[in-house]
Design an enzyme around this catalytic site. Structure first.
Site, PDB file in Angstrom:
ATOM      1  N   ARG A 249      55.864  33.624 -14.006  1.00 28.14           N
ATOM      2  CA  ARG A 249      54.678  33.721 -13.675  1.00 28.14           C
ATOM      3  C   ARG A 249      53.724  32.790 -14.527  1.00 28.14           C
ATOM      4  O   ARG A 249      53.878  32.500 -15.529  1.00 28.14           O
ATOM      5  CB  ARG A 249      53.776  34.835 -14.146  1.00 28.14           C
ATOM      6  CG  ARG A 249      52.518  35.222 -13.942  1.00 28.14           C
ATOM      7  CD  ARG A 249      52.196  36.755 -14.534  1.00 28.14           C
ATOM      8  NE  ARG A 249      50.694  36.802 -13.848  1.00 28.14           N
ATOM      9  CZ  ARG A 249      50.126  38.082 -14.369  1.00 28.14           C
ATOM     10  NH1 ARG A 249      50.799  38.923 -15.081  1.00 28.14           N
ATOM     11  NH2 ARG A 249      48.889  38.023 -13.854  1.00 28.14           N
TER      12      ARG A 249
ATOM     13  N   ARG B  13      37.035  41.211 -22.807  1.00 28.19           N
ATOM     14  CA  ARG B  13      36.430  40.075 -22.264  1.00 28.19           C
ATOM     15  C   ARG B  13      35.088  40.483 -21.589  1.00 28.19           C
ATOM     16  O   ARG B  13      35.227  41.684 -20.887  1.00 28.19           O
ATOM     17  CB  ARG B  13      37.328  39.371 -21.283  1.00 28.19           C
ATOM     18  CG  ARG B  13      38.536  38.777 -21.575  1.00 28.19           C
ATOM     19  CD  ARG B  13      39.490  38.282 -20.713  1.00 28.19           C
ATOM     20  NE  ARG B  13      40.702  38.802 -20.551  1.00 28.19           N
ATOM     21  CZ  ARG B  13      41.598  38.688 -19.594  1.00 28.19           C
ATOM     22  NH1 ARG B  13      41.407  38.317 -18.250  1.00 28.19           N
ATOM     23  NH2 ARG B  13      42.845  39.033 -19.571  1.00 28.19           N
TER      24      ARG B  13
ATOM     25  N   GLY C 123      43.131  43.239 -18.331  1.00 31.70           N
ATOM     26  CA  GLY C 123      42.382  42.248 -17.648  1.00 31.70           C
ATOM     27  C   GLY C 123      41.889  42.983 -16.318  1.00 31.70           C
ATOM     28  O   GLY C 123      42.755  43.501 -15.626  1.00 31.70           O
TER      29      GLY C 123
ATOM     30  N   ILE D 149      44.473  51.197 -15.229  1.00 30.44           N
ATOM     31  CA  ILE D 149      43.271  52.024 -15.082  1.00 30.44           C
ATOM     32  C   ILE D 149      43.198  52.596 -13.580  1.00 30.44           C
ATOM     33  O   ILE D 149      43.123  53.737 -13.352  1.00 30.44           O
ATOM     34  CB  ILE D 149      41.978  51.409 -15.420  1.00 30.44           C
ATOM     35  CG1 ILE D 149      42.233  51.058 -17.043  1.00 30.44           C
ATOM     36  CG2 ILE D 149      40.713  52.272 -15.330  1.00 30.44           C
ATOM     37  CD1 ILE D 149      40.977  50.255 -17.353  1.00 30.44           C
ATOM     38  N   GLY D 150      43.402  51.566 -12.703  1.00 28.88           N
ATOM     39  CA  GLY D 150      43.108  52.039 -11.510  1.00 28.88           C
ATOM     40  C   GLY D 150      44.229  52.841 -10.839  1.00 28.88           C
ATOM     41  O   GLY D 150      44.123  53.748  -9.762  1.00 28.88           O
TER      42      GLY D 150
ATOM     43  N   ASN E 242      57.322  36.480 -17.646  1.00 28.69           N
ATOM     44  CA  ASN E 242      56.252  36.332 -17.887  1.00 28.69           C
ATOM     45  C   ASN E 242      55.616  36.045 -19.214  1.00 28.69           C
ATOM     46  O   ASN E 242      55.577  37.093 -20.282  1.00 28.69           O
ATOM     47  CB  ASN E 242      55.246  37.804 -17.338  1.00 28.69           C
ATOM     48  CG  ASN E 242      53.740  37.743 -17.429  1.00 28.69           C
ATOM     49  OD1 ASN E 242      53.196  36.736 -18.022  1.00 28.69           O
ATOM     50  ND2 ASN E 242      53.217  38.987 -16.928  1.00 28.69           N
TER      51      ASN E 242
ATOM     52  N   HIS F 118      44.992  36.876 -10.731  1.00 22.59           N
ATOM     53  CA  HIS F 118      45.694  38.115 -10.451  1.00 22.59           C
ATOM     54  C   HIS F 118      46.293  38.085  -9.096  1.00 22.59           C
ATOM     55  O   HIS F 118      46.603  39.027  -8.330  1.00 22.59           O
ATOM     56  CB  HIS F 118      44.722  39.414 -10.441  1.00 22.59           C
ATOM     57  CG  HIS F 118      44.570  39.852 -11.902  1.00 22.59           C
ATOM     58  ND1 HIS F 118      43.212  40.245 -12.479  1.00 22.59           N
ATOM     59  CD2 HIS F 118      45.102  40.050 -12.982  1.00 22.59           C
ATOM     60  CE1 HIS F 118      43.221  40.455 -13.534  1.00 22.59           C
ATOM     61  NE2 HIS F 118      44.464  40.176 -14.059  1.00 22.59           N
TER      62      HIS F 118
ATOM     63  N   HIS G  51      41.787  45.340  -9.124  1.00 21.87           N
ATOM     64  CA  HIS G  51      42.672  45.470 -10.151  1.00 21.87           C
ATOM     65  C   HIS G  51      42.207  45.562 -11.561  1.00 21.87           C
ATOM     66  O   HIS G  51      41.819  44.785 -12.199  1.00 21.87           O
ATOM     67  CB  HIS G  51      43.671  43.950 -10.245  1.00 21.87           C
ATOM     68  CG  HIS G  51      44.766  43.671 -11.370  1.00 21.87           C
ATOM     69  ND1 HIS G  51      45.983  43.754 -10.763  1.00 21.87           N
ATOM     70  CD2 HIS G  51      44.562  43.655 -12.497  1.00 21.87           C
ATOM     71  CE1 HIS G  51      46.886  43.578 -12.080  1.00 21.87           C
ATOM     72  NE2 HIS G  51      45.814  43.490 -13.117  1.00 21.87           N
TER      73      HIS G  51
ATOM     74  N   GLU H 203      53.778  42.978 -10.041  1.00 23.88           N
ATOM     75  CA  GLU H 203      53.734  41.475  -9.992  1.00 23.88           C
ATOM     76  C   GLU H 203      55.194  41.007 -10.223  1.00 23.88           C
ATOM     77  O   GLU H 203      55.535  39.986  -9.683  1.00 23.88           O
ATOM     78  CB  GLU H 203      52.671  41.020 -11.053  1.00 23.88           C
ATOM     79  CG  GLU H 203      51.306  41.111 -10.691  1.00 23.88           C
ATOM     80  CD  GLU H 203      50.633  41.498 -11.891  1.00 23.88           C
ATOM     81  OE1 GLU H 203      50.768  42.383 -12.676  1.00 23.88           O
ATOM     82  OE2 GLU H 203      49.489  40.545 -12.134  1.00 23.88           O
TER      83      GLU H 203
HETATM   84  P1  ADP Z   1      47.993  44.761 -18.544  1.00 22.24           P
HETATM   85  O1  ADP Z   1      46.610  44.032 -17.783  1.00 22.24           O
HETATM   86  O2  ADP Z   1      47.904  44.344 -20.006  1.00 22.24           O
HETATM   87  O3  ADP Z   1      48.949  44.506 -17.876  1.00 22.24           O
HETATM   88  P2  ADP Z   1      47.745  47.466 -17.541  1.00 22.24           P
HETATM   89  O4  ADP Z   1      47.618  47.269 -16.095  1.00 22.24           O
HETATM   90  O5  ADP Z   1      49.116  48.067 -17.917  1.00 22.24           O
HETATM   91  O6  ADP Z   1      47.600  46.135 -18.337  1.00 22.24           O
HETATM   92  O7  ADP Z   1      46.537  48.344 -17.868  1.00 22.24           O
HETATM   93  C1  ADP Z   1      46.237  48.658 -19.340  1.00 22.24           C
HETATM   94  C2  ADP Z   1      44.819  49.707 -19.343  1.00 22.24           C
HETATM   95  O8  ADP Z   1      45.169  50.720 -18.460  1.00 22.24           O
HETATM   96  C3  ADP Z   1      44.753  50.093 -20.759  1.00 22.24           C
HETATM   97  O9  ADP Z   1      43.082  49.861 -20.994  1.00 22.24           O
HETATM   98  C4  ADP Z   1      44.932  51.436 -20.355  1.00 22.24           C
HETATM   99  O10 ADP Z   1      43.995  52.255 -21.508  1.00 22.24           O
HETATM  100  C5  ADP Z   1      44.656  51.759 -19.267  1.00 22.24           C
HETATM  101  N1  ADP Z   1      45.472  53.077 -18.788  1.00 22.24           N
HETATM  102  C6  ADP Z   1      46.601  53.419 -18.639  1.00 22.24           C
HETATM  103  N2  ADP Z   1      46.922  54.564 -18.446  1.00 22.24           N
HETATM  104  C7  ADP Z   1      45.431  55.135 -18.548  1.00 22.24           C
HETATM  105  C8  ADP Z   1      44.835  56.645 -17.994  1.00 22.24           C
HETATM  106  N3  ADP Z   1      45.939  57.397 -17.626  1.00 22.24           N
HETATM  107  N4  ADP Z   1      43.721  56.470 -17.966  1.00 22.24           N
HETATM  108  C9  ADP Z   1      42.970  55.814 -18.276  1.00 22.24           C
HETATM  109  N5  ADP Z   1      43.333  54.395 -18.633  1.00 22.24           N
HETATM  110  C10 ADP Z   1      44.812  54.176 -18.481  1.00 22.24           C
END
Ligand code: ADP
Length: 397
Positions: free
Chosen positions: A95, A243, A214, A332-333, A9, A183, A210, A382
């Site tokens: 990717r 963004r 991003g 975050i999700g 990636n 995504h 997602h 992914e």
């Molecule tokens: P990318 O899109 O770079 O692959 P990720 O899917 O790893 O990123 O997500 C990154 C985001 O997830 C960051 O904004 C980070 O703050 C958030 N994040 C990771 N763990 C937590 C948590 N426990 N609570 C809230 N946000 C989180």
């Protein structure tokens, strides 16, 4: 002897990789990244094994001008070949952000495919060249390694027609200025995971959020994408870490006419300076930092993030004629019970009843047994999706 698949990636300043063994089912052997890629900088290489233990953490020599991809790939392949636990590296899956309207599925790389991917650079000038660079370089360096390109857009080629259109003069639509959606490898992974975790839900009307740095959302019906919050580019839709997400196009005009911004300045504004970082007044683009902050600007940034997701659930439910399930994934999700709780509270009128205990322990099911609409937290993968596609195309498995 068993085979191994490398997944790449590649980005502008860093590249991530994962290596999967194929024997006894796809399993990860090692993964890592090269950060700080740029002329005159020593890139930082790090890797972990399947147990998550660090197996490399070192600085590499800086790359010479024009030799970035070849230097990086030589070092990377050498390192990987020494860490394959007896397997043989046979194929590489990449990717690729944009497959245009033409690539509706992953494809085995040939010189013609590389030409076609180069032709799509104008559609994704920030990402596509970084994705193609390693493909073209590996094609020359290791012609023995078969390569597969997997597209972020491909999953969305099933979208309903109106979801692909923009209200622009026809000549621009015909020239490819359309809503593609991104995504896709993550959504495809989740759609497949649902068939195992909740088979009934997988056949229904599902909205997937997602939420990483991003962020986008996708409406799927019977496992196929119908519409998505991202459109022509990955700056559309939800507000993200840095963004803007969807923006009144008049704001862009205003920035040009009243603020004198040119293309480069606009690009920086839309992609780098906005979103959670911008609205919080520069505090952070990291959701964890914002959730812990008492600053009113941080609170407002989180409120806006949640509101935009909640509004998009309504819009996407419309696209699929209702909603049976809501799925949260990505950083975050998957990890923020607080953000999930706040989104579900706003969507409660749709018949989603949160189980606080299940949410606090990250589900996977987040709702009460009698909730008419279910909600889920499902980790995305992914890289594994790319490895699966590569395995299927190269080994026919
Ligand atoms: P990318 O899109 O770079 O692959 P990720 O899917 O790893 O990123 O997500 C990154 C985001 O997830 C960051 O904004 C980070 O703050 C958030 N994040 C990771 N763990 C937590 C948590 N426990 N609570 C809230 N946000 C989180």
């Amino acid at each position: 002897m068993s085979d191994a698949i490398l997944v790449i990636n590649a980005g502008s300043s860093s590249s991530k990789f994962s290596v999967f063994g194929t024997e006894g089912g796809l399993h990860m052997i090692t993964k890592g990244q090269v950060e700080g890629i740029g002329v005159g900088i020593q890139p930082h290489f790090s890797a972990t094994n399947a147990a998550g233990e660090t197996v490399a953490d070192e600085l590499w020599p800086s790359f010479e001008v024009g030799k970035r991809h070849s230097s990086l790939l030589r070092l990377l392949i050498d390192w990987i070949e020494g860490h394959l636990n007896g397997a043989t590296l046979r194929a590489v899956g990449h990717r690729v952000v944009h497959g245009g309207s033409g690539f509706a599925a992953p494809v085995v790389v040939t010189p013609d495919v590389i030409d076609e991917l180069n032709g799509l650079i104008p559609l994704a000038p920030l990402h596509q060249p970084h994705n193609i660079g390693p493909i073209a370089t590996l094609h020359d360096l290791h012609p023995d390694l078969q390569q597969v390109a997997c597209f972020d857009t491909a999953f969305h080629t099933t979208k309903r027609n109106e979801a692909s259109l923009l209200g622009l003069p026809r000549k621009y639509l015909d020239a490819g200025v359309r809503r593609y959606g991104f995504h896709g490898l993550s959504y495809e992974y989740i759609a497949h995971a649902l068939t195992e975790i909740a088979p009934d839900v997988a056949k229904g009307r599902v909205v997937i959020a997602h939420l990483g740095s991003g962020a986008s959302m996708c409406a799927i019906k019977d496992g196929k994408s119908v519409d998505s919050s991202m459109g022509f580019t990955a700056v559309d839709g939800l507000m993200m870490g840095t963004r803007t997400g969807s923006l009144d196009p008049g704001v862009v005009l205003h920035m040009v006419q009243a603020e004198g911004m040119d293309g480069k300045a606009l690009e920086k504004l839309l992609y780098k300076d906005s979103g959670l970082l911008g609205v919080s007044g520069g505090i952070s683009n990291d959701m964890r930092v914002l959730l812990e902050s008492d600053d009113p600007n941080a609170r407002e940034a989180v409120d806006l993030f949640v509101y935009r997701i909640a509004k998009e659930i309504g819009a996407l439910a419309m696209a699929i004629g209702g909603i049976d399930a809501l799925v949260f994934t990505a950083g975050i999700g998957e990890h923020s019970a607080e953000i999930r709780k706040r989104v579900i509270e706003q969507a409660a009128w749709m018949g989603i009843t949160l189980s606080p205990a299940a949410n606090d322990t990250h589900g996977p099911c987040l709702t009460t047994p009698d909730s008419p609409v279910s909600a889920w937290a499902i980790p995305t993968n992914e890289e594994l999706m790319i490895a699966r596609h590569t395995q299927a195309l190269i080994f026919g498995a």
